[in-house]
Design a protein around this motif. Sequence first.
Motif, PDB file in Angstrom:
ATOM      1  N   SER A 228       5.596 -15.512  -3.129  1.00  0.00           N
ATOM      2  CA  SER A 228       4.263 -15.032  -3.522  1.00  0.00           C
ATOM      3  C   SER A 228       3.633 -14.194  -2.412  1.00  0.00           C
ATOM      4  O   SER A 228       2.987 -13.170  -2.681  1.00  0.00           O
ATOM      5  N   VAL A 229       3.828 -14.606  -1.162  1.00  0.00           N
ATOM      6  CA  VAL A 229       3.276 -13.844  -0.032  1.00  0.00           C
ATOM      7  C   VAL A 229       3.993 -12.506   0.110  1.00  0.00           C
ATOM      8  O   VAL A 229       3.361 -11.469   0.365  1.00  0.00           O
ATOM      9  N   ILE A 230       5.312 -12.507  -0.086  1.00  0.00           N
ATOM     10  CA  ILE A 230       6.061 -11.245  -0.065  1.00  0.00           C
ATOM     11  C   ILE A 230       5.563 -10.328  -1.183  1.00  0.00           C
ATOM     12  O   ILE A 230       5.436  -9.109  -1.000  1.00  0.00           O
ATOM     13  N   GLY A 231       5.251 -10.921  -2.339  1.00  0.00           N
ATOM     14  CA  GLY A 231       4.779 -10.133  -3.465  1.00  0.00           C
ATOM     15  C   GLY A 231       3.464  -9.430  -3.187  1.00  0.00           C
ATOM     16  O   GLY A 231       3.331  -8.229  -3.423  1.00  0.00           O
ATOM     17  N   VAL A 232       2.472 -10.167  -2.661  1.00  0.00           N
ATOM     18  CA  VAL A 232       1.166  -9.551  -2.411  1.00  0.00           C
ATOM     19  C   VAL A 232       1.268  -8.509  -1.296  1.00  0.00           C
ATOM     20  O   VAL A 232       0.658  -7.437  -1.379  1.00  0.00           O
ATOM     21  N   THR A 233       2.066  -8.792  -0.273  1.00  0.00           N
ATOM     22  CA  THR A 233       2.255  -7.818   0.804  1.00  0.00           C
ATOM     23  C   THR A 233       2.990  -6.579   0.303  1.00  0.00           C
ATOM     24  O   THR A 233       2.661  -5.447   0.669  1.00  0.00           O
ATOM     25  N   GLY A 234       3.971  -6.806  -0.583  1.00  0.00           N
ATOM     26  CA  GLY A 234       4.731  -5.689  -1.128  1.00  0.00           C
ATOM     27  C   GLY A 234       3.890  -4.772  -1.994  1.00  0.00           C
ATOM     28  O   GLY A 234       4.023  -3.541  -1.931  1.00  0.00           O
ATOM     29  N   VAL A 235       3.007  -5.356  -2.812  1.00  0.00           N
ATOM     30  CA  VAL A 235       2.145  -4.529  -3.666  1.00  0.00           C
ATOM     31  C   VAL A 235       1.192  -3.698  -2.809  1.00  0.00           C
ATOM     32  O   VAL A 235       0.968  -2.507  -3.078  1.00  0.00           O
ATOM     33  N   MET A 236       0.630  -4.309  -1.772  1.00  0.00           N
ATOM     34  CA  MET A 236      -0.253  -3.559  -0.875  1.00  0.00           C
ATOM     35  C   MET A 236       0.516  -2.438  -0.180  1.00  0.00           C
ATOM     36  O   MET A 236       0.027  -1.312  -0.057  1.00  0.00           O
ATOM     37  N   THR A 237       1.716  -2.752   0.272  1.00  0.00           N
ATOM     38  CA  THR A 237       2.545  -1.739   0.936  1.00  0.00           C
ATOM     39  C   THR A 237       2.841  -0.583  -0.011  1.00  0.00           C
ATOM     40  O   THR A 237       2.751   0.596   0.365  1.00  0.00           O
ATOM     41  N   LEU A 238       3.175  -0.914  -1.250  1.00  0.00           N
ATOM     42  CA  LEU A 238       3.488   0.114  -2.248  1.00  0.00           C
ATOM     43  C   LEU A 238       2.282   0.999  -2.532  1.00  0.00           C
ATOM     44  O   LEU A 238       2.407   2.228  -2.622  1.00  0.00           O
ATOM     45  N   ALA A 239       1.105   0.370  -2.668  1.00  0.00           N
ATOM     46  CA  ALA A 239      -0.109   1.133  -2.970  1.00  0.00           C
ATOM     47  C   ALA A 239      -0.436   2.119  -1.858  1.00  0.00           C
ATOM     48  O   ALA A 239      -0.985   3.204  -2.112  1.00  0.00           O
ATOM     49  N   ILE A 240      -0.112   1.763  -0.629  1.00  0.00           N
ATOM     50  CA  ILE A 240      -0.372   2.648   0.509  1.00  0.00           C
ATOM     51  C   ILE A 240       0.750   3.667   0.671  1.00  0.00           C
ATOM     52  O   ILE A 240       0.521   4.827   1.037  1.00  0.00           O
ATOM     53  N   MET A 241       1.973   3.253   0.351  1.00  0.00           N
ATOM     54  CA  MET A 241       3.133   4.123   0.534  1.00  0.00           C
ATOM     55  C   MET A 241       3.118   5.312  -0.419  1.00  0.00           C
ATOM     56  O   MET A 241       3.536   6.420  -0.052  1.00  0.00           O
ATOM     57  N   LEU A 242       2.652   5.102  -1.646  1.00  0.00           N
ATOM     58  CA  LEU A 242       2.696   6.177  -2.639  1.00  0.00           C
ATOM     59  C   LEU A 242       1.933   7.425  -2.197  1.00  0.00           C
ATOM     60  O   LEU A 242       2.491   8.534  -2.238  1.00  0.00           O
ATOM     61  N   PRO A 243       0.657   7.313  -1.780  1.00  0.00           N
ATOM     62  CA  PRO A 243      -0.023   8.537  -1.330  1.00  0.00           C
ATOM     63  C   PRO A 243       0.586   9.125  -0.065  1.00  0.00           C
ATOM     64  O   PRO A 243       0.609  10.348   0.096  1.00  0.00           O
TER      65      PRO A 243
ATOM     66  N   LEU B 197      16.945   5.502  -0.800  1.00  0.00           N
ATOM     67  CA  LEU B 197      15.895   4.680  -0.202  1.00  0.00           C
ATOM     68  C   LEU B 197      15.591   5.105   1.236  1.00  0.00           C
ATOM     69  O   LEU B 197      14.484   4.892   1.735  1.00  0.00           O
ATOM     70  N   ARG B 198      16.567   5.710   1.884  1.00  0.00           N
ATOM     71  CA  ARG B 198      16.366   6.140   3.268  1.00  0.00           C
ATOM     72  C   ARG B 198      15.215   7.132   3.387  1.00  0.00           C
ATOM     73  O   ARG B 198      14.507   7.155   4.389  1.00  0.00           O
ATOM     74  N   GLN B 199      15.011   7.934   2.362  1.00  0.00           N
ATOM     75  CA  GLN B 199      13.919   8.905   2.393  1.00  0.00           C
ATOM     76  C   GLN B 199      12.553   8.228   2.433  1.00  0.00           C
ATOM     77  O   GLN B 199      11.577   8.818   2.882  1.00  0.00           O
ATOM     78  N   LEU B 200      12.481   6.984   1.941  1.00  0.00           N
ATOM     79  CA  LEU B 200      11.207   6.265   1.896  1.00  0.00           C
ATOM     80  C   LEU B 200      11.018   5.337   3.092  1.00  0.00           C
ATOM     81  O   LEU B 200      10.027   4.601   3.147  1.00  0.00           O
TER      82      LEU B 200
ATOM     83  N   PRO C 296       7.605   6.274   5.159  1.00  0.00           N
ATOM     84  CA  PRO C 296       6.405   5.959   4.369  1.00  0.00           C
ATOM     85  C   PRO C 296       6.247   4.461   4.104  1.00  0.00           C
ATOM     86  O   PRO C 296       5.135   3.930   4.142  1.00  0.00           O
ATOM     87  N   ALA C 297       7.373   3.774   3.836  1.00  0.00           N
ATOM     88  CA  ALA C 297       7.307   2.330   3.576  1.00  0.00           C
ATOM     89  C   ALA C 297       6.885   1.579   4.829  1.00  0.00           C
ATOM     90  O   ALA C 297       6.079   0.633   4.763  1.00  0.00           O
ATOM     91  N   LEU C 298       7.418   1.980   5.983  1.00  0.00           N
ATOM     92  CA  LEU C 298       7.042   1.319   7.233  1.00  0.00           C
ATOM     93  C   LEU C 298       5.565   1.536   7.528  1.00  0.00           C
ATOM     94  O   LEU C 298       4.852   0.592   7.911  1.00  0.00           O
TER      95      LEU C 298
END
Length: 278
Positions: A208-223, A237-240, A243-245
């Motif tokens: 669950s903690v990985i999930g909430v952190t992952g969604v936040m990371t994704l929301a920031i990574m997209l822009p 995936l290497r291209q991302l 941005p993912a970090l």
Amino acid sequence: MLLNIVHAARHRRGLVLVIGGVVLLIVLALLPVIATALDLERRLFFAVHGICAQSHNVISGGVQFPLCARDSGIYLGLMVTLGILALLGRLRSGRLPPLSISLTLLTFIVAMGIDGLNSTIAELGLPALYPPRNDLRLLTGLGFGSALAVGLLLVVNQTLLAPDRLEADQAPIGNWRELGLVVGGLGLVVLGIAIDQAVVAWPLVLLSVIGVTGVMTLAIMLPISAIAGLSGKVRTLRQLMWPALAGFLVALLLLAVLARWKIEMEVTGLLPPPLIPQ
């Protein structure tokens, strides 16, 4: 000669999988001991302290989940659904599910909305449709998380994937059998919590903690990815990676800032004191 090399490679791959599986089982078995030694229950509670109210938390196997029941359901449902879609080979899907499946997922969203509204009405001291319950918060959260996983996957794929990598004619969930697999996965989460054993509860807590952190990371990574000119151009995936970090680091910063802000609100009496795990 070539066949011998192929057989040897398969044998090594199988051996690696067996060893990895054994190590994973040992780690999972020791997880309650490791968590106690690291005081992980309290640490995770404060790590996501600014995300939700943490006033209706699930307790299983003596472990208090760091997120409230509804949010635990949302992020567990999201992670389990994504895992099943990965097993089905649907992570590059680009089409909405069939109408009947889409309407069912929409029903999951509406169900959580109704339950959330009913809980809010009850907490305001007004007549509610039914007494709010943690099991309903968890169940409706799981359904919402499943629908959220499908929606997020389609948004990410349509935004980032190169046309030759996007499976434009494939839906994440294409039929009732596949939806049944997803619902079955959600049922295993409910069963795991109902078993009421720390050795099962802790992996769910971490998921669950990985999930909430992952969604936040994704929301920031997209822009960030859009600014970097990656929209519609991602093939690996290497291209991302960068941005993912960047998204992950900003997500951690936001979690820390939100937790600190909420603690200050609680200390000054603007919010009630937290239900800190003992």
